[in-house]
Motif scaffolding. Structure first.
Motif, PDB file in Angstrom:
ATOM      1  N   LYS A  12       0.851  -1.193   0.000  1.00  0.00           N
ATOM      2  CA  LYS A  12       0.000   0.000   0.000  1.00  0.00           C
ATOM      3  C   LYS A  12       0.887   1.244   0.000  1.00  0.00           C
ATOM      4  O   LYS A  12       1.948   1.256   0.620  1.00  0.00           O
ATOM      5  N   ASP A  13       0.453   2.275  -0.692  1.00  0.00           N
ATOM      6  CA  ASP A  13       1.159   3.554  -0.696  1.00  0.00           C
ATOM      7  C   ASP A  13       0.383   4.563   0.131  1.00  0.00           C
ATOM      8  O   ASP A  13      -0.849   4.664   0.009  1.00  0.00           O
ATOM      9  N   ILE A  14       1.097   5.329   0.941  1.00  0.00           N
ATOM     10  CA  ILE A  14       0.466   6.375   1.741  1.00  0.00           C
ATOM     11  C   ILE A  14       0.304   7.607   0.864  1.00  0.00           C
ATOM     12  O   ILE A  14       1.270   8.111   0.291  1.00  0.00           O
ATOM     13  N   LEU A 103      -4.489   5.901   2.629  1.00  0.00           N
ATOM     14  CA  LEU A 103      -3.795   5.059   1.673  1.00  0.00           C
ATOM     15  C   LEU A 103      -4.358   5.307   0.285  1.00  0.00           C
ATOM     16  O   LEU A 103      -5.552   5.566   0.125  1.00  0.00           O
TER      17      LEU A 103
END
Length: 105
Positions: A12-14, A103
């Motif tokens: 997951k990317d913030i 996210l």
């Protein structure tokens, strides 16, 4: 709500960091638990009454932290930590804290 003790969630990317969120619970001992704990102290073994009380406190503190994160619009909390302390004789505080993030979808 995803929660992680790490600063990232694998895969997951913030997208956005929203800030510190926290929740706490203060519980007091009671006579029944104290009597059972005293007996266990004599014969040894896990003091289940207090372990259960602290587990409930962690759940209450976590739920309060999640509610604060939701109010900020977060869908995850990273860097989650727990801390305990004695507020006064016969009471325990559990503090849950972390960083609320959004996210990427």
């Amino acid at each position: 709500m995803l929660m992680s003790t790490t600063d990232v969630i694998i895969g997951k990317d913030i997208d956005e960091t929203l800030g510190l969120v926290k929740g706490n619970s203060v519980q007091s001992r009671n006579l029944g638990r104290d009597m059972m704990a005293g007996l266990r102290n004599i014969v040894g073994g896990e003091v289940k009454e207090y372990a259960e009380m602290l587990a409930r406190s962690r759940e209450i503190a976590s739920a309060a932290m999640v509610e604060e994160a939701k109010r900020l619009g977060a869908n995850a909390i990273v860097g989650v930590r727990f801390s305990t302390s004695s507020v006064m004789d016969g009471t325990s505080e559990v503090l849950a804290y972390g960083t609320a993030v959004k996210l990427k979808s």
